[in-house]
Design a protein around this motif. Structure first.
Motif, PDB file in Angstrom:
ATOM      1  N   THR A 348       0.805  -1.221   0.000  1.00 52.35           N
ATOM      2  CA  THR A 348       0.000   0.000   0.000  1.00 52.35           C
ATOM      3  C   THR A 348       0.837   1.269   0.000  1.00 52.35           C
ATOM      4  OG1 THR A 348      -0.121  -0.121   2.420  1.00 52.35           O
ATOM      5  CG2 THR A 348      -1.912  -1.155   1.163  1.00 52.35           C
ATOM      6  N   ALA A 349       2.111   1.176   0.375  1.00 49.66           N
ATOM      7  CA  ALA A 349       2.986   2.353   0.421  1.00 49.66           C
ATOM      8  C   ALA A 349       4.293   2.036  -0.303  1.00 49.66           C
ATOM      9  CB  ALA A 349       3.270   2.768   1.864  1.00 49.66           C
ATOM     10  N   VAL A 350       5.007   3.078  -0.693  1.00 49.36           N
ATOM     11  CA  VAL A 350       6.287   2.918  -1.375  1.00 49.36           C
ATOM     12  C   VAL A 350       7.375   2.633  -0.334  1.00 49.36           C
ATOM     13  CG1 VAL A 350       8.018   4.029  -2.819  1.00 49.36           C
ATOM     14  CG2 VAL A 350       5.583   4.413  -3.261  1.00 49.36           C
ATOM     15  N   SER A 351       8.036   1.509  -0.479  1.00 49.67           N
ATOM     16  CA  SER A 351       9.123   1.149   0.437  1.00 49.67           C
ATOM     17  C   SER A 351      10.415   1.812  -0.023  1.00 49.67           C
ATOM     18  CB  SER A 351       9.309  -0.373   0.476  1.00 49.67           C
ATOM     19  OG  SER A 351       8.154  -1.008   0.959  1.00 49.67           O
ATOM     20  N   ARG A 352      11.150   2.391   0.902  1.00 49.04           N
ATOM     21  CA  ARG A 352      12.365   3.125   0.549  1.00 49.04           C
ATOM     22  C   ARG A 352      13.597   2.236   0.473  1.00 49.04           C
ATOM     23  NH1 ARG A 352      11.707   7.853   4.918  1.00 49.04           N
ATOM     24  NH2 ARG A 352      11.015   6.029   6.101  1.00 49.04           N
ATOM     25  N   SER A 353      13.464   0.965   0.827  1.00 45.36           N
ATOM     26  CA  SER A 353      14.588   0.035   0.724  1.00 45.36           C
ATOM     27  C   SER A 353      14.027  -1.372   0.569  1.00 45.36           C
ATOM     28  CB  SER A 353      15.482   0.121   1.964  1.00 45.36           C
ATOM     29  OG  SER A 353      14.782  -0.352   3.103  1.00 45.36           O
ATOM     30  N   SER A 354      14.883  -2.287   0.124  1.00 40.88           N
ATOM     31  CA  SER A 354      14.455  -3.676  -0.007  1.00 40.88           C
ATOM     32  C   SER A 354      14.145  -4.288   1.356  1.00 40.88           C
ATOM     33  CB  SER A 354      15.540  -4.488  -0.716  1.00 40.88           C
ATOM     34  OG  SER A 354      16.764  -4.422   0.004  1.00 40.88           O
ATOM     35  N   ALA A 355      14.886  -3.838   2.400  1.00 37.58           N
ATOM     36  CA  ALA A 355      14.616  -4.342   3.751  1.00 37.58           C
ATOM     37  C   ALA A 355      13.219  -3.937   4.203  1.00 37.58           C
ATOM     38  CB  ALA A 355      15.674  -3.812   4.725  1.00 37.58           C
ATOM     39  N   GLU A 356      12.830  -2.701   3.918  1.00 36.16           N
ATOM     40  CA  GLU A 356      11.495  -2.253   4.298  1.00 36.16           C
ATOM     41  C   GLU A 356      10.422  -3.045   3.555  1.00 36.16           C
ATOM     42  OE1 GLU A 356       8.751   1.824   4.219  1.00 36.16           O
ATOM     43  OE2 GLU A 356      10.936   1.946   3.940  1.00 36.16           O
ATOM     44  N   ALA A 357      10.666  -3.343   2.267  1.00 36.80           N
ATOM     45  CA  ALA A 357       9.715  -4.144   1.494  1.00 36.80           C
ATOM     46  C   ALA A 357       9.564  -5.537   2.096  1.00 36.80           C
ATOM     47  CB  ALA A 357      10.169  -4.234   0.039  1.00 36.80           C
ATOM     48  N   GLU A 358      10.687  -6.141   2.521  1.00 36.13           N
ATOM     49  CA  GLU A 358      10.631  -7.468   3.143  1.00 36.13           C
ATOM     50  C   GLU A 358       9.862  -7.432   4.457  1.00 36.13           C
ATOM     51  OE1 GLU A 358      11.601 -10.204   1.898  1.00 36.13           O
ATOM     52  OE2 GLU A 358      13.082  -9.753   0.337  1.00 36.13           O
ATOM     53  N   LEU A 359      10.064  -6.376   5.244  1.00 36.10           N
ATOM     54  CA  LEU A 359       9.353  -6.269   6.525  1.00 36.10           C
ATOM     55  C   LEU A 359       7.849  -6.116   6.304  1.00 36.10           C
ATOM     56  CD1 LEU A 359      11.807  -3.973   8.532  1.00 36.10           C
ATOM     57  CD2 LEU A 359      11.311  -6.383   8.966  1.00 36.10           C
ATOM     58  N   ARG A 360       7.464  -5.371   5.281  1.00 34.89           N
ATOM     59  CA  ARG A 360       6.033  -5.243   4.989  1.00 34.89           C
ATOM     60  C   ARG A 360       5.444  -6.593   4.577  1.00 34.89           C
ATOM     61  NH1 ARG A 360       4.270   0.025   4.640  1.00 34.89           N
ATOM     62  NH2 ARG A 360       5.918   1.622   4.464  1.00 34.89           N
ATOM     63  N   ALA A 361       6.205  -7.383   3.827  1.00 36.94           N
ATOM     64  CA  ALA A 361       5.751  -8.712   3.449  1.00 36.94           C
ATOM     65  C   ALA A 361       5.584  -9.604   4.678  1.00 36.94           C
ATOM     66  CB  ALA A 361       6.714  -9.336   2.449  1.00 36.94           C
TER      67      ALA A 361
END
Length: 370
Positions: A348-361
């Motif tokens: 739902t939001a733009v992740s500023r790093s790949s780590a943030e994208a993984e945490l959202r997952a």
């Protein structure tokens, strides 16, 4: 139409009254076919459905039945005063309207009224609603446990207490007009077959019906539902003059994706363009259908197991959406070595790093497990 009117009169759905002043009656019409549930609303129920089947497979229970309630919504009592114009073809004196006493298909109150009526009946016979899902009802006694799962007007009863199951069926037949469909074989478009090693789920019939509705003019097949590393944009190609067929087919694929893991990513991509699909999007939709043509006989196998070990995996792409730069979350959940839940979803939001994208997952997966 005559059978439906007879059912309406038998259940006392309305009474004919003069139209009160300053009241505008609602209109009604005949609907001659049942629309396919293709909006993905089955997703949450499907996980619970699999858990019940795994419970049956692990405990070697043979008592699993399927039942259907005829004219289910006509059993719900309305709380509000609702006035309706008489149905087309139903002769009434001039100036008279139908004052509804029971719910009708199409009324916003109908699902609530029907579920309240059904819940009351099964609670009286000894069931209690699950704390995790109100559509699941549980009964426990010294003779065993009985589970009842309801989806609108379809239900399955699972248990090892044959005496109580027979009692429940008799009480339901007293309260509602029921159809006993026998042992579970076909539920919500999902074919079920049991073996000594476990059970299989198949969607072959639904896929063949879908391919017939798609009217593909060739017999070509493909090995994957979508090209590798495909990047589609809303502006690709010329818009379709009539997007109705695209929307209908994608909606059916969404419903198929509830049980077919291999098309979930392709469906996720194609469903993003249902508002303004183009000829390019439609060609990739045809590819997914050609993939289903060659894999329609594939089945999901769930082995028999007494283990209740839960394993879950999540993954994410970073900024993979070319238009919004949003990432994708994906997860899959295994119970007793059997795959019971999966999803691919744009974050739902733009992740500023790949780590943030993984945490959202991981957060999405944690929500599913809880």
């Amino acid at each position: 139409m005559a059978e439906e009117l007879a059912a309406l009169e038998r259940t006392g759905t309305w009474e004919l009254v003069p139209l009160p002043p300053r009241i505008r009656p609602i209109t009604c019409k005949w609907v001659y076919r049942v629309k396919t549930r293709s909006d993905g609303s089955l997703e949450r129920l499907f996980v619970l459905y699999l858990l019940l089947l795994l419970f049956v497979s692990g405990r070697s229970l043979s008592l699993i039945s399927q039942l259907d309630v005829k004219n289910a919504f006509l059993n719900g009592e309305l709380r509000e005063d609702v006035y309706m114009q008489p149905p087309p073809g139903y002769s009434v004196p001039e100036g008279m309207v139908c004052h509804l006493r029971r719910s009708l298909y199409g009324l916003k109150q109908a699902p609530r009224a029907w579920f309240e009526c059904f819940s009351y009946v099964v609670t009286v016979v000894g069931f209690s609603a699950s704390d995790h899902d109100p559509a699941l009802f549980i009964h426990s006694s010294s003779r065993g446990r009985t589970l009842l799962l309801l989806y609108v007007d379809d239900m399955i009863i699972i248990g090892d207490d044959s005496q109580f199951i027979a009692f429940v069926k008799a009480r339901l037949c007293e309260q509602f007009l029921m159809s006993n469909l026998g042992p579970l074989r076909y539920f919500l478009g999902i074919e079920v077959s049991f073996s000594s090693d476990g059970f299989f789920l198949s969607r072959e019939k639904y896929i063949h019906d879908l391919l017939a509705r798609a009217s593909l003019t060739d017999e070509r097949t493909v090995d994957t539902p979508m090209e590798l590393n495909l990047q589609l944009c809303p502006t690709d190609g010329e818009p379709l003059a009539d997007p109705t067929r695209y929307r209908h087919l994608v909606g059916s694929l969404v419903y198929l994706g509830v049980t077919l893991l291999d098309i979930s990513h392709a469906v996720h991509i194609l469903s993003q363009f249902v508002s303004t699909p183009t000829h390019i999007h439609y060609s990739h939709l045809h590819r997914a259908l050609r993939y289903l043509r060659v894999t329609s006989s594939h089945r999901l196998f769930f082995p028999r197991s007494n283990s209740l070990q839960l394993r879950a995996y999540s993954d994410a792409t970073w900024a993979s959406d070319p238009s919004a730069r949003r990432s994708l979350s994906a997860y899959c959940v295994f119970l007793s070595g059997s795959l019971i839940a999966w999803k691919t979803k744009k974050q739902t939001a733009v992740s500023r790093s790949s780590a943030e994208a993984e945490l959202r997952a991981m957060a999405l997966l944690t929500t599913e497990l809880s």
